[in-house]
Design an enzyme around this catalytic site. Structure first.
Site, short mmCIF file in Angstrom:
data_model
loop_
_atom_site.label_atom_id
_atom_site.label_comp_id
_atom_site.label_asym_id
_atom_site.label_seq_id
_atom_site.Cartn_x
_atom_site.Cartn_y
_atom_site.Cartn_z
N ASP A 87 3.73 -0.77 1.30
CA ASP A 87 3.74 0.39 2.20
C ASP A 87 4.05 1.68 1.44
OD1 ASP A 87 3.36 -1.47 4.17
OD2 ASP A 87 5.23 -1.06 5.26
N ASP A 88 3.82 2.80 2.14
CA ASP A 88 4.29 4.16 1.80
C ASP A 88 3.58 4.81 0.62
OD1 ASP A 88 6.00 3.69 3.85
OD2 ASP A 88 7.85 3.68 2.65
N HIS A 126 -1.01 3.83 7.43
CA HIS A 126 0.42 3.85 7.70
C HIS A 126 0.86 5.20 8.28
CE1 HIS A 126 4.21 1.83 7.49
NE2 HIS A 126 4.78 2.62 6.58
N HIS A 160 4.41 9.56 8.05
CA HIS A 160 5.54 8.65 8.21
C HIS A 160 6.74 9.33 8.87
CE1 HIS A 160 8.18 5.24 7.45
NE2 HIS A 160 7.18 4.58 6.89
N HIS A 201 7.21 -2.14 -1.06
CA HIS A 201 6.85 -0.72 -1.08
C HIS A 201 6.43 -0.35 -2.51
CE1 HIS A 201 9.40 -1.16 2.48
NE2 HIS A 201 8.81 -0.07 2.97
#
Length: 580
Positions: A382-383, A435, A439, A526
């Site tokens: 992620d991210d 995503h 965020h 991540h």
């Protein structure tokens, strides 16, 4: 003055001269005679024998009225005493002449009254003189009638009170917390009650038993399973032994319409929001309420939809680059407008430029080189892509070297800052995931625009749209899943969380995977941490050595789950689905 005849008083007179003379005469032997009435034969036998024709015997004694005239003509002073007839009840009369010599006048009405009522001649006859009858007093009759009515009413009231005195009754029955399918009833506790019975009636129907409460201390009941936008009545009865008290009923209560669900919300035109919601067949309209996130809802920021078939609206003249929150209520006419509870709030950022059409990911095909009979896992990151470190490139280096695949859920803004890394992922056949844009939104704050902007950004870099989605923090909502379905994307959760964002320790990340991994797992990491890149460089060769195939999420679900992943559906591992 009194004078006597033998032992009896035979007269009273004054003591005047004439009276004295008469007294002397009366006391002489020659003038003595028996009394007119009341003589007894046994007492005066000599008088009766001396002059047997002088007297005659009657029912009350001897009647000598036949010879009375010879006494009147006697030259001696006479004495005329008063006669009292107790048998007939006549008054005293001094005038003997009027009494015996002249006919007596008789009142015909009085004579008639004196006749016995058994005489048939007087049956069903009324007095001739009707004017002598007493007329009724109408005021008195009215007063007596009113008094009788009042007495009768009081008696009836006492009987009613006495008949209901033994039936306890609920007091202060109230209805609160009215929803589309339930209400809350509450009442005051009744002394010596053994329980309560709750009854319900829809519309004009008869009451039906809903629940029997055997606990006398329970004074509330939640009635569920009601129809939305409908009229109901409720009653509660006290139970005491084998007897029931008097039921206490509520007024008519209207349940609310069911709240609609926002299915689409987006800002594709500058200063405007478009939204769609689910239809409610019981509604006669809708209310769309919106506000800036920093403000409260107000009446001047409301749209009224009077057509129940219309389930979409456009809100215009909004401030650009500003976050707005929107909710929808259904309305129904139940003797007045009844508004439902609001839908779940949805937020969106109003765009300042026109947004391209909704992105649509192309269908994918599983890698034919994979063996579904062998264990496989999906590594996810992620991210990314990383902007200030080379951790994203280092991870790609390890995957490329070991001919392994992974899924990257990227933030749109970071993708715009590191487009080269995004393009390299596409070239290596990695799965490109979404995503959100920056965020900064979680759960209900995530809007379709957050997702679409990222999909468009990935498309701008790679020429293809993102094919899957992961919610920030794993907080998935219906709005998110609806948008995923619209963009032909499945959503993915995880079955192993490495907590790499917390530990920032390569050994901890390595052991969290190697000590817990199993066939079909989805592993969360991540790509923006160097410690994660260090752990990946160690674990990837180890996993392959243990026989695991490192694949994308799409291939894991397709090959291990036995079917293509469904757009708008969230998966936890190869075989487990989750609504949120």
């Amino acid at each position: 003055m009194a004078y006597y005849n033998d032992d009896f008083i035979i007269g009273v007179d004054d003591i005047s001269g004439d009276g004295r003379e008469r007294r002397r005469d009366h006391r002489s032997e020659d003038y003595r005679r028996p009394r007119e009435y009341g003589r007894n034969e046994s007492r005066y036998p000599d008088r009766r024998q001396a002059d047997p024709g002088r007297t005659r015997r009657t029912a009350g004694g001897y009647d000598d009225r036949r010879d009375y005239n010879r006494f009147r003509e006697d030259d001696r002073p006479g004495y005329h005493r008063n006669r009292i007839d107790n048998r007939r009840g006549y008054e005293r009369r001094r005038d003997d002449e009027r009494r015996y010599d002249r006919p007596r006048e008789v009142d015909p009405y009085r004579a008639e009254r004196s006749q016995p009522r058994s005489d048939p001649r007087y049956q069903n006859q009324r007095p001739e003189n009707r004017n002598n009858r007493r007329k009724p007093n109408m005021f008195r009759v009215a007063v007596i009638s009113v008094a009788l009515v009042l007495v009768l009413a009081i008696v009836i009231g006492i009987i009613a009170i006495a008949s209901s005195a033994g039936k306890p009754e609920i007091k202060s029955l109230t209805v609160s917390e009215i929803a589309s399918d339930q209400v809350l009833l509450s009442w005051e506790k009744v002394k010596k009650a053994d329980g309560y019975r709750v009854m319900t009636a829809k519309g004009d129907a008869d009451f039906e038993e809903y629940q029997t409460i055997n606990d006398p201390d329970t004074v509330t009941a939640t009635v569920t399973g009601l129809d939305q936008a409908s009229s109901y009545r409720f009653s509660v009865t006290v139970l005491r032994g084998n007897k029931e008290g008097k039921p206490t009923a509520t007024d008519t209560v209207h349940t609310l319409p069911a709240a609609p669900e926002i299915t689409t919300i987006q800002s594709t035109d500058p200063g405007a929001i478009h939204l769609d919601w689910s239809k409610n067949d019981a509604a006669n309209g809708y209310l769309v309420e919106y506000k800036k996130n920093s403000e409260d809802y107000s009446s001047d920021m409301t749209l009224t939809i009077s057509d129940p078939a219309q389930c979409s609206a456009d809100i215009t003249d909004l401030a650009v680059d500003t976050d707005y929150t929107v909710r929808v209520c259904a309305t129904a006419d139940l003797g007045g407008t009844v508004k439902s509870a609001p839908s779940a709030e949805q937020s969106v950022t109003v765009t300042s430029k026109k947004v391209e059409p909704v992105p649509k990911a192309v269908d994918q095909k599983a890698d034919g080189a994979l063996d579904p009979n062998k264990p496989m896992i999906a590594l996810t990151f992620d991210d990314g892509p990383a902007v200030n470190t080379d951790s994203s490139d280092r991870i790609l280096d390890v995957l490329e070297k070991n001919n392994a695949k992974a899924t990257f859920f990227m933030v749109g803004y970071y993708a715009s800052q590191n487009p080269g890394n995004v393009k390299r992922k596409a070239d290596l056949k990695m799965e490109l995931g979404n995503h959100t844009w920056d965020h900064s939104h979680y759960g209900n704050e995530v809007t379709p625009d957050d997702i679409r902007r990222t999909s468009n950004q990935i498309h701008d870099i790679t020429g293809q749209f993102s094919t899957c989605f992961r919610s920030p923090g794993g907080m998935t909502t219906p709005t998110i899943l609806n948008e995923c379905a619209t963009e032909n994307m499945a959503a993915y959760y995880w079955s192993i969380d490495t907590q790499d964002w917390s530990s920032r320790n390569a050994d901890a990340v390595y052991h969290s995977v190697m000590d817990n991994v199993k066939d079909g797992d989805i592993i969360l990491m991540h790509e923006i941490y160097d410690s994660t890149a260090d752990a990946v460089e160690r674990m990837v060769p180890e996993l392959i050595a243990q026989g695991y195939q490192l694949v994308t999420c799409h291939d894991l679900i397709t090959l291990k789950g036995g079917a293509e992943p469904v757009p708008g559906t969230q998966y936890i591992n190869a075989t487990t689905k989750s609504e949120f």
